[in-house]
Design a protein around this motif. Structure first.
Motif, PDB file in Angstrom:
ATOM      1  N   GLU A 133      25.809  48.017  40.786  1.00  0.00           N
ATOM      2  CA  GLU A 133      26.881  48.992  40.945  1.00  0.00           C
ATOM      3  C   GLU A 133      27.769  48.590  42.120  1.00  0.00           C
ATOM      4  OE1 GLU A 133      27.474  53.811  41.709  1.00  0.00           O
ATOM      5  OE2 GLU A 133      25.481  52.960  41.342  1.00  0.00           O
ATOM      6  N   THR A 134      29.086  48.657  41.894  1.00  0.00           N
ATOM      7  CA  THR A 134      30.028  48.280  42.936  1.00  0.00           C
ATOM      8  C   THR A 134      30.898  49.466  43.301  1.00  0.00           C
ATOM      9  OG1 THR A 134      31.625  47.516  41.278  1.00  0.00           O
ATOM     10  CG2 THR A 134      30.110  45.876  42.188  1.00  0.00           C
ATOM     11  N   ARG A 135      31.447  49.422  44.523  1.00  0.00           N
ATOM     12  CA  ARG A 135      32.368  50.452  44.975  1.00  0.00           C
ATOM     13  C   ARG A 135      33.787  49.975  44.741  1.00  0.00           C
ATOM     14  NH1 ARG A 135      31.243  52.099  50.960  1.00  0.00           N
ATOM     15  NH2 ARG A 135      32.887  53.572  50.383  1.00  0.00           N
ATOM     16  N   GLU A 136      34.611  50.825  44.187  1.00  0.00           N
ATOM     17  CA  GLU A 136      35.996  50.461  43.982  1.00  0.00           C
ATOM     18  C   GLU A 136      36.851  51.711  44.078  1.00  0.00           C
ATOM     19  OE1 GLU A 136      36.048  50.336  39.122  1.00  0.00           O
ATOM     20  OE2 GLU A 136      35.497  48.541  40.213  1.00  0.00           O
ATOM     21  N   PRO A 137      38.163  51.554  44.261  1.00  0.00           N
ATOM     22  CA  PRO A 137      39.033  52.719  44.407  1.00  0.00           C
ATOM     23  C   PRO A 137      38.997  53.613  43.165  1.00  0.00           C
ATOM     24  CG  PRO A 137      40.169  50.695  45.038  1.00  0.00           C
ATOM     25  CD  PRO A 137      38.885  50.286  44.393  1.00  0.00           C
ATOM     26  N   ASP A 138      39.468  54.826  43.318  1.00  0.00           N
ATOM     27  CA  ASP A 138      39.563  55.762  42.207  1.00  0.00           C
ATOM     28  C   ASP A 138      40.586  55.216  41.221  1.00  0.00           C
ATOM     29  OD1 ASP A 138      40.342  57.942  40.537  1.00  0.00           O
ATOM     30  OD2 ASP A 138      39.430  59.309  41.974  1.00  0.00           O
ATOM     31  N   VAL A 139      40.107  54.776  40.055  1.00  0.00           N
ATOM     32  CA  VAL A 139      40.995  54.136  39.087  1.00  0.00           C
ATOM     33  C   VAL A 139      42.060  55.116  38.593  1.00  0.00           C
ATOM     34  CG1 VAL A 139      41.109  52.884  36.904  1.00  0.00           C
ATOM     35  CG2 VAL A 139      39.133  52.597  38.407  1.00  0.00           C
ATOM     36  N   ALA A 140      41.662  56.371  38.391  1.00  0.00           N
ATOM     37  CA  ALA A 140      42.615  57.374  37.912  1.00  0.00           C
ATOM     38  C   ALA A 140      43.749  57.563  38.915  1.00  0.00           C
ATOM     39  CB  ALA A 140      41.898  58.695  37.655  1.00  0.00           C
ATOM     40  N   ASP A 141      43.405  57.665  40.186  1.00  0.00           N
ATOM     41  CA  ASP A 141      44.431  57.867  41.206  1.00  0.00           C
ATOM     42  C   ASP A 141      45.344  56.651  41.299  1.00  0.00           C
ATOM     43  OD1 ASP A 141      45.416  59.577  43.492  1.00  0.00           O
ATOM     44  OD2 ASP A 141      44.991  57.723  44.557  1.00  0.00           O
ATOM     45  N   LEU A 142      44.784  55.462  41.224  1.00  0.00           N
ATOM     46  CA  LEU A 142      45.604  54.251  41.280  1.00  0.00           C
ATOM     47  C   LEU A 142      46.524  54.176  40.062  1.00  0.00           C
ATOM     48  CD1 LEU A 142      46.456  51.593  42.487  1.00  0.00           C
ATOM     49  CD2 LEU A 142      44.407  50.531  41.531  1.00  0.00           C
ATOM     50  N   ALA A 143      45.987  54.534  38.886  1.00  0.00           N
ATOM     51  CA  ALA A 143      46.818  54.511  37.678  1.00  0.00           C
ATOM     52  C   ALA A 143      48.001  55.464  37.809  1.00  0.00           C
ATOM     53  CB  ALA A 143      45.978  54.872  36.453  1.00  0.00           C
ATOM     54  N   MET A 144      47.751  56.655  38.363  1.00  0.00           N
ATOM     55  CA  MET A 144      48.841  57.606  38.558  1.00  0.00           C
ATOM     56  C   MET A 144      49.837  57.090  39.595  1.00  0.00           C
ATOM     57  SD  MET A 144      48.551  59.990  36.439  1.00  0.00           S
ATOM     58  CE  MET A 144      47.412  60.929  35.410  1.00  0.00           C
ATOM     59  N   THR A 145      49.342  56.428  40.622  1.00  0.00           N
ATOM     60  CA  THR A 145      50.237  55.859  41.633  1.00  0.00           C
ATOM     61  C   THR A 145      51.156  54.810  41.012  1.00  0.00           C
ATOM     62  OG1 THR A 145      48.628  56.233  43.400  1.00  0.00           O
ATOM     63  CG2 THR A 145      50.316  54.586  43.812  1.00  0.00           C
ATOM     64  N   LEU A 146      50.613  54.022  40.088  1.00  0.00           N
ATOM     65  CA  LEU A 146      51.407  52.958  39.475  1.00  0.00           C
ATOM     66  C   LEU A 146      52.529  53.506  38.601  1.00  0.00           C
ATOM     67  CD1 LEU A 146      48.619  50.406  38.467  1.00  0.00           C
ATOM     68  CD2 LEU A 146      50.115  50.349  40.461  1.00  0.00           C
ATOM     69  N   ARG A 147      52.418  54.758  38.163  1.00  0.00           N
ATOM     70  CA  ARG A 147      53.465  55.325  37.311  1.00  0.00           C
ATOM     71  C   ARG A 147      54.803  55.404  38.028  1.00  0.00           C
ATOM     72  NH1 ARG A 147      51.855  60.605  34.122  1.00  0.00           N
ATOM     73  NH2 ARG A 147      53.855  60.072  33.196  1.00  0.00           N
ATOM     74  N   SER A 148      54.802  55.457  39.344  1.00  0.00           N
ATOM     75  CA  SER A 148      56.064  55.539  40.088  1.00  0.00           C
ATOM     76  C   SER A 148      56.794  54.201  40.117  1.00  0.00           C
ATOM     77  CB  SER A 148      55.791  55.986  41.528  1.00  0.00           C
ATOM     78  OG  SER A 148      55.082  54.981  42.253  1.00  0.00           O
ATOM     79  N   ARG A 149      56.136  53.123  39.673  1.00  0.00           N
ATOM     80  CA  ARG A 149      56.715  51.774  39.640  1.00  0.00           C
ATOM     81  C   ARG A 149      57.119  51.292  41.031  1.00  0.00           C
ATOM     82  NH1 ARG A 149      54.564  49.845  35.659  1.00  0.00           N
ATOM     83  NH2 ARG A 149      55.955  48.064  35.937  1.00  0.00           N
ATOM     84  N   TYR A 172      52.121  45.374  37.884  1.00  0.00           N
ATOM     85  CA  TYR A 172      52.402  45.594  36.460  1.00  0.00           C
ATOM     86  C   TYR A 172      51.522  46.713  35.910  1.00  0.00           C
ATOM     87  CZ  TYR A 172      54.881  41.097  36.456  1.00  0.00           C
ATOM     88  OH  TYR A 172      55.753  40.076  36.716  1.00  0.00           O
ATOM     89  N   GLY A 173      50.245  46.750  36.334  1.00  0.00           N
ATOM     90  CA  GLY A 173      49.334  47.755  35.820  1.00  0.00           C
ATOM     91  C   GLY A 173      47.885  47.350  36.029  1.00  0.00           C
ATOM     92  N   LEU A 174      46.986  47.991  35.283  1.00  0.00           N
ATOM     93  CA  LEU A 174      45.547  47.792  35.407  1.00  0.00           C
ATOM     94  C   LEU A 174      44.976  47.235  34.115  1.00  0.00           C
ATOM     95  CD1 LEU A 174      44.624  51.168  37.131  1.00  0.00           C
ATOM     96  CD2 LEU A 174      44.837  48.946  38.243  1.00  0.00           C
ATOM     97  N   VAL A 175      43.943  46.404  34.260  1.00  0.00           N
ATOM     98  CA  VAL A 175      43.243  45.827  33.113  1.00  0.00           C
ATOM     99  C   VAL A 175      41.748  45.953  33.357  1.00  0.00           C
ATOM    100  CG1 VAL A 175      42.686  43.680  31.906  1.00  0.00           C
ATOM    101  CG2 VAL A 175      45.057  44.203  32.463  1.00  0.00           C
ATOM    102  N   SER A 176      41.013  46.335  32.313  1.00  0.00           N
ATOM    103  CA  SER A 176      39.553  46.324  32.370  1.00  0.00           C
ATOM    104  C   SER A 176      39.062  45.171  31.504  1.00  0.00           C
ATOM    105  CB  SER A 176      38.975  47.648  31.859  1.00  0.00           C
ATOM    106  OG  SER A 176      37.561  47.589  31.848  1.00  0.00           O
ATOM    107  N   LYS A 177      38.339  44.252  32.115  1.00  0.00           N
ATOM    108  CA  LYS A 177      37.828  43.077  31.413  1.00  0.00           C
ATOM    109  C   LYS A 177      36.342  42.943  31.686  1.00  0.00           C
ATOM    110  CE  LYS A 177      38.051  38.917  29.409  1.00  0.00           C
ATOM    111  NZ  LYS A 177      38.190  38.756  27.950  1.00  0.00           N
ATOM    112  N   SER A 178      35.529  43.032  30.631  1.00  0.00           N
ATOM    113  CA  SER A 178      34.071  42.897  30.748  1.00  0.00           C
ATOM    114  C   SER A 178      33.491  43.859  31.776  1.00  0.00           C
ATOM    115  CB  SER A 178      33.696  41.451  31.110  1.00  0.00           C
ATOM    116  OG  SER A 178      34.114  40.570  30.095  1.00  0.00           O
ATOM    117  N   GLY A 179      33.985  45.098  31.766  1.00  0.00           N
ATOM    118  CA  GLY A 179      33.444  46.115  32.651  1.00  0.00           C
ATOM    119  C   GLY A 179      33.960  46.054  34.072  1.00  0.00           C
ATOM    120  N   ARG A 180      34.943  45.195  34.346  1.00  0.00           N
ATOM    121  CA  ARG A 180      35.475  45.072  35.698  1.00  0.00           C
ATOM    122  C   ARG A 180      36.977  45.368  35.666  1.00  0.00           C
ATOM    123  NH1 ARG A 180      35.013  39.670  39.603  1.00  0.00           N
ATOM    124  NH2 ARG A 180      34.959  40.774  41.592  1.00  0.00           N
ATOM    125  N   TRP A 181      37.429  46.191  36.611  1.00  0.00           N
ATOM    126  CA  TRP A 181      38.841  46.560  36.675  1.00  0.00           C
ATOM    127  C   TRP A 181      39.617  45.606  37.559  1.00  0.00           C
ATOM    128  CZ3 TRP A 181      41.325  50.141  33.804  1.00  0.00           C
ATOM    129  CH2 TRP A 181      40.548  51.109  33.150  1.00  0.00           C
TER     130      TRP A 181
END
Length: 330
Positions: A133-149, A172-181
């Motif tokens: 298990e790894t620690r990473e930022p809140d993906v939802a919050d980052l995704a919403m932040t990216l909406r402002s471009r 550009y945005g976020l990608v999930s690849k093999s369980g890693r964001w």
């Protein structure tokens, strides 16, 4: 569409619990008056959200509140069922509860003639085997932040580095690849991948992101993926025990190509494409189940690495941290 905006508002509040009217209006690109009307509509529909008045007020969603999918139309429910996301990733994006409710709503509408629901027959779990298990930022919050471009200032630790460095990127945005964001962004006008588990923090900058015309998340990700998976310039010929062929296919993927049939001794000749000779150290994990045949530089490097391992694991006492043997220069 108002219902789609209400969904976005709820997802934002589920991530942050409390936001000002101005923040919500900027994120959703509407007026503050529209936000207040939307909050009133949600409250009337039974969602525990309300507006706090005063200097430190804002829009508040009570803890534990979840989206009621019965208020969503089919197109909006489809937007929740993002293809390929597993339970963990839906949780990270803040849509897990809404997704589950949407599935129940769809099931309730079934006539009984369509057969078993696919959700009961398919499990998607993108995490790799034996992944810690790894620690990473809140993906939802980052995704919403990216909406402002906006441009992002990220504090990112490169692989192998001890401390994070600060850099400004154009996302550009976020990608999930093999369980890693990953965050996909231009760094000094060059597209790069930034693993979120090494992203310590980030903040949106006032200026908008600047990316080349005609390039978007999908096109840039495709180019990065193809570059990563492209065959290397060094072709290494190996012999491998047939009992390790399945393991080699999982580890080496598209780099591995058969170069002959399995012989009578149970070995097969194959080739592995690498970007450089030094990459052959990956083959050490096959231990005595592999024989590197060519080129000579690859065979010599494997011999050097194996000799160094043998010296480290001789019959003498293990080296203490303060008296470790000198490693072979790399």
């Amino acid at each position: 569409m108002k219902a789609a905006r209400l969904l976005s508002l709820l997802l934002l509040l589920q991530t942050r619990q409390r936001m000002t009217t101005v923040e919500l209006a900027e994120r959703l690109e509407v007026s503050t008056r529209t936000i207040l009307r939307d909050v009133e509509a949600l409250s009337t529909a039974g969602v525990p959200v309300y507006a706090e008045r005063g200097r430190y007020g804002g829009i508040v969603l009570l803890p534990g509140a979840r989206l009621n999918a019965s208020h969503l139309d089919p197109a909006e429910m489809d937007s929740l069922a993002i293809a390929g996301l597993d339970d963990t990733q839906r949780q990270q994006l803040g849509i897990a509860a809404a997704h589950d409710m949407a599935l129940r709503k769809i099931a309730a509408r079934r006539t009984g003639d369509e057969g078993t629901n696919l959700a009961e027959l398919v499990i998607v779990e993108n995490s790799r085997w034996l992944t810690a298990e790894t620690r990473e930022p809140d993906v939802a919050d980052l995704a919403m932040t990216l909406r402002s471009r906006s441009r992002l200032r990220i504090h990112y630790r490169r692989s192998g580095a001890e401390h994070a460095a600060t850099r400004d990127v154009d996302p550009y945005g976020l990608v999930s690849k093999s369980g890693r964001w990953y965050l996909v962004a231009d760094d000094n006008r060059k597209p790069k991948l930034f693993a979120l588990d090494r992203l310590e923090r980030y903040e949106a900058l006032p200026e908008r992101a600047v990316t080349p015309d005609g390039h978007d998340l999908r096109s840039v990700w495709t180019r990065l993926r193809e570059r990563t998976e492209a065959p290397g310039q060094v072709e290494v010929t190996i012999r491998l025990r047939a009992s390790r062929l399945d393991l080699a296919a999982r580890i080496l993927g598209s780099r591995l190509h058969p170069a002959g049939p399995v012989d009578v001794d149970g070995w097969q000749t194959l080739t592995v494409a690498y970007p450089e000779v030094e990459a052959v150290r990956q083959l050490l994990q096959f231990g005595d189940h592999i024989d590197v045949l060519a080129p000579a530089a690859a065979r010599r490097r494997i011999a050097e690495l194996a000799a160094d391992l043998a010296r480290r694991h001789d019959d003498g006492p293990a080296s203490s941290p303060g008296g470790a043997r000198e490693p072979t220069p790399q």
